[in-house]
Enzyme design. Structure first.
Site, PDB file in Angstrom:
ATOM      1  N   LYS A   1       8.560   7.277  16.037  1.00 47.24           N
ATOM      2  CA  LYS A   1       9.578   7.382  14.862  1.00 47.24           C
ATOM      3  C   LYS A   1      11.098   8.340  15.365  1.00 47.24           C
ATOM      4  CE  LYS A   1       6.785   6.300  11.630  1.00 47.24           C
ATOM      5  NZ  LYS A   1       7.418   4.692  10.323  1.00 47.24           N
TER       6      LYS A   1
ATOM      7  N   TYR B   1       2.872   7.377  18.109  1.00 48.21           N
ATOM      8  CA  TYR B   1       3.522   7.945  16.910  1.00 48.21           C
ATOM      9  C   TYR B   1       5.079   8.399  16.787  1.00 48.21           C
ATOM     10  CZ  TYR B   1       4.166   7.900  11.514  1.00 48.21           C
ATOM     11  OH  TYR B   1       4.367   7.959  10.113  1.00 48.21           O
TER      12      TYR B   1
ATOM     13  N   SER C   1       9.498   9.804   9.594  1.00 51.30           N
ATOM     14  CA  SER C   1       8.708  10.815   9.564  1.00 51.30           C
ATOM     15  C   SER C   1       9.019  12.190   9.535  1.00 51.30           C
ATOM     16  CB  SER C   1       7.357  10.249  10.202  1.00 51.30           C
ATOM     17  OG  SER C   1       6.745  11.448  10.071  1.00 51.30           O
TER      18      SER C   1
ATOM     19  N   SER D   1       0.937  -0.916   0.225  1.00 50.50           N
ATOM     20  CA  SER D   1       0.095  -0.415  -0.257  1.00 50.50           C
ATOM     21  C   SER D   1       1.335   1.240   0.140  1.00 50.50           C
ATOM     22  CB  SER D   1      -1.255  -0.049   0.958  1.00 50.50           C
ATOM     23  OG  SER D   1      -1.409   1.379   1.129  1.00 50.50           O
TER      24      SER D   1
ATOM     25  N   THR E   1      -1.937   8.613   1.190  1.00 51.14           N
ATOM     26  CA  THR E   1      -1.923   7.463   0.995  1.00 51.14           C
ATOM     27  C   THR E   1      -2.792   7.566   2.580  1.00 51.14           C
ATOM     28  OG1 THR E   1      -0.447   7.174   3.219  1.00 51.14           O
ATOM     29  CG2 THR E   1       0.007   7.500   0.867  1.00 51.14           C
TER      30      THR E   1
HETATM   31  N1  NAP Z   1       1.241   9.156   4.676  1.00 50.30           N
HETATM   32  C1  NAP Z   1       2.085  10.053   5.696  1.00 50.30           C
HETATM   33  O1  NAP Z   1       1.735  10.841   5.125  1.00 50.30           O
HETATM   34  C2  NAP Z   1       3.296   9.550   6.218  1.00 50.30           C
HETATM   35  C3  NAP Z   1       4.685  10.562   6.341  1.00 50.30           C
HETATM   36  C4  NAP Z   1       5.474  10.520   7.101  1.00 50.30           C
HETATM   37  C5  NAP Z   1       5.676   9.360   7.374  1.00 50.30           C
HETATM   38  N2  NAP Z   1       5.253   7.546   6.449  1.00 50.30           N
HETATM   39  C6  NAP Z   1       5.846   6.780   6.796  1.00 50.30           C
HETATM   40  O2  NAP Z   1       5.746   5.791   5.435  1.00 50.30           O
HETATM   41  C7  NAP Z   1       5.340   4.475   6.521  1.00 50.30           C
HETATM   42  C8  NAP Z   1       4.592   3.381   4.889  1.00 50.30           C
HETATM   43  O3  NAP Z   1       2.855   4.672   5.280  1.00 50.30           O
HETATM   44  P1  NAP Z   1       1.984   4.744   3.936  1.00 50.30           P
HETATM   45  O4  NAP Z   1       1.732   6.412   4.479  1.00 50.30           O
HETATM   46  O5  NAP Z   1       2.570   4.064   2.547  1.00 50.30           O
HETATM   47  O6  NAP Z   1       0.366   3.841   4.900  1.00 50.30           O
HETATM   48  P2  NAP Z   1      -0.075   2.477   4.376  1.00 50.30           P
HETATM   49  O7  NAP Z   1      -0.684   3.314   3.488  1.00 50.30           O
HETATM   50  O8  NAP Z   1      -1.478   2.955   5.236  1.00 50.30           O
HETATM   51  O9  NAP Z   1       0.833   1.932   4.765  1.00 50.30           O
HETATM   52  C9  NAP Z   1       1.371   1.116   5.312  1.00 50.30           C
HETATM   53  C10 NAP Z   1       2.310  -0.375   5.249  1.00 50.30           C
HETATM   54  O10 NAP Z   1       2.733  -0.881   5.943  1.00 50.30           O
HETATM   55  C11 NAP Z   1       2.276  -2.232   6.175  1.00 50.30           C
HETATM   56  N3  NAP Z   1       1.648  -2.635   7.337  1.00 50.30           N
HETATM   57  C12 NAP Z   1       1.122  -1.904   8.714  1.00 50.30           C
HETATM   58  N4  NAP Z   1       1.394  -2.960   9.979  1.00 50.30           N
HETATM   59  C13 NAP Z   1       1.653  -3.846   9.887  1.00 50.30           C
HETATM   60  C14 NAP Z   1       2.378  -4.829  10.613  1.00 50.30           C
HETATM   61  N5  NAP Z   1       1.880  -5.524  11.643  1.00 50.30           N
HETATM   62  N6  NAP Z   1       3.589  -5.838   9.880  1.00 50.30           N
HETATM   63  C15 NAP Z   1       3.613  -5.616   8.777  1.00 50.30           C
HETATM   64  N7  NAP Z   1       2.959  -4.686   8.014  1.00 50.30           N
HETATM   65  C16 NAP Z   1       2.231  -3.267   8.426  1.00 50.30           C
HETATM   66  C17 NAP Z   1       1.197  -1.829   5.550  1.00 50.30           C
HETATM   67  O11 NAP Z   1       0.403  -3.229   4.691  1.00 50.30           O
HETATM   68  P3  NAP Z   1      -0.406  -4.235   5.553  1.00 50.30           P
HETATM   69  O12 NAP Z   1      -1.401  -3.498   6.593  1.00 50.30           O
HETATM   70  O13 NAP Z   1      -0.855  -5.631   4.136  1.00 50.30           O
HETATM   71  O14 NAP Z   1       0.179  -5.429   6.557  1.00 50.30           O
HETATM   72  C18 NAP Z   1       1.339  -0.943   4.409  1.00 50.30           C
HETATM   73  O15 NAP Z   1       1.445  -1.803   3.529  1.00 50.30           O
HETATM   74  C19 NAP Z   1       5.280   4.414   7.629  1.00 50.30           C
HETATM   75  O16 NAP Z   1       6.845   3.697   8.263  1.00 50.30           O
HETATM   76  C20 NAP Z   1       4.658   6.040   8.140  1.00 50.30           C
HETATM   77  O17 NAP Z   1       4.511   5.515   9.233  1.00 50.30           O
HETATM   78  C21 NAP Z   1       3.785   8.315   6.269  1.00 50.30           C
END
Ligand code: NAP
Length: 261
Positions: A157, A153, A140, A16, A188
């Site tokens: 982080k 969080y 993050s 995702s 996302t």
């Molecule tokens: N989007 C933002 O604004 C943002 C900002 C700063 C940092 N981030 C960081 O970017 C990274 C990716 O996030 P995203 O925005 O792409 O969010 P997302 O679309 O919710 O994706 C999260 C991913 O983590 C996996 N995941 C969640 N829980 C898990 C578990 N227990 N074991 C293994 N995999 C797990 C999910 O897959 P499954 O559900 O299939 O397990 C999914 O592939 C994260 O570390 C997030 O903290 C995001």
């Protein structure tokens, strides 16, 4: 030749958002991927959708149980060479400290901190032996600036950036590259999947993330920084991109801003 061509890349959170976009771009760049998240079926669909699906493999793991995840990875991967580990899987939070069960803090730490530590410790000895490897963690902007509703969080982080700094210092002599990626607001499912005070998912989007840059753009900028072996990079736009800089040089302004938001 591009940095990722022919490299074996273990990518978590590949089902995702940012991880899915990274998987697509890494496959196009000629990497051989190990795709990890909890959902095996979704990962298999992702694998089949990538360029050269036969080069990629699925490894479903639940990183909320890091020890079990590593035991399973060990039995599936054995001595397989990993050139690049991208710790991208993660879960966010939307709940006040007063309303948040301690178990939710533990869950956030398991996935966002201990999951990273466990996979890093798993791949590191082989990388050191080969005097070659690169470890990346997607932290993050929330790892530099604490805001309301994200106390667990923020803790995880912030912690993971410290872990990566220490890893960089300890592995410099072994030729290992270490990169921390700090995304700002990215569009996302992260808000939708974020944990509330009782551990249930928020289940709805958040205007801040929805107004952020796309996962594809975030992946493109992150992979550019990884290929350049940058130590740390902030990826995003607007206030979320500026926040770490402001936090460093004008922390009082940031404190007032986050208290008002
Ligand atoms: N989007 C933002 O604004 C943002 C900002 C700063 C940092 N981030 C960081 O970017 C990274 C990716 O996030 P995203 O925005 O792409 O969010 P997302 O679309 O919710 O994706 C999260 C991913 O983590 C996996 N995941 C969640 N829980 C898990 C578990 N227990 N074991 C293994 N995999 C797990 C999910 O897959 P499954 O559900 O299939 O397990 C999914 O592939 C994260 O570390 C997030 O903290 C995001």
């Amino acid at each position: 030749m591009n940095y990722f061509q022919g490299k074996s890349v273990w990518l978590t959170g590949a089902s995702s958002g940012i991880g899915l976009a990274m998987a697509q771009q890494l496959a196009e760049a000629g990497a051989h991927l190990i795709l990890t998240s909890r959902r095996a079926d979704t990962l298999e669909q992702v694998r089949l959708s990538l360029q050269h699906p036969e080069r990629h493999q699925v490894l479903a793991l639940d990183l909320s149980q890091p020890e079990t995840a590593v035991t399973h990875a060990q039995s599936e991967l054995g001595d397989q060479v990993i050139d690049l580990l991208i710790n991208n899987a993660g879960v966010s939070q939307r709940s006040r400290i007063l309303d948040t069960d301690l178990s939710v803090y533990r869950q956030l730490m398991e996935i966002d901190y201990f999951g990273v530590v466990a996979l890093t410790k798993f791949v590191l000895p082989r990388m050191i032996e080969r005097h070659n490897g690169h470890i990346v963690t997607v932290s993050s902007v929330a790892g530099k600036v604490g805001t309301k509703l994200r106390s667990g969080y923020n803790g995880a982080k912030f912690g993971v950036i410290g872990f990566m700094d220490s890893l960089r210092a300890e592995t410099a002599e072994h030729g290992i590259a270490v990169t921390s990626i700090l995304p700002g607001f990215i569009n996302t499912q992260v808000a939708h999947n974020s944990l509330t005070g009782d551990g249930s998912a928020l289940g709805k989007p958040d205007p801040d993330n929805a107004g952020g840059i796309s996962a594809e753009e975030c992946a493109r900028l992150s992979l550019k920084a990884i290929a350049a072996q940058k130590a740390e990079v902030v990826v995003g736009s607007g206030v979320s991109k500026l926040a770490p800089f402001l936090q460093r040089f004008a922390p009082g302004i940031v404190r007032r801003m986050v208290a008002k938001r």
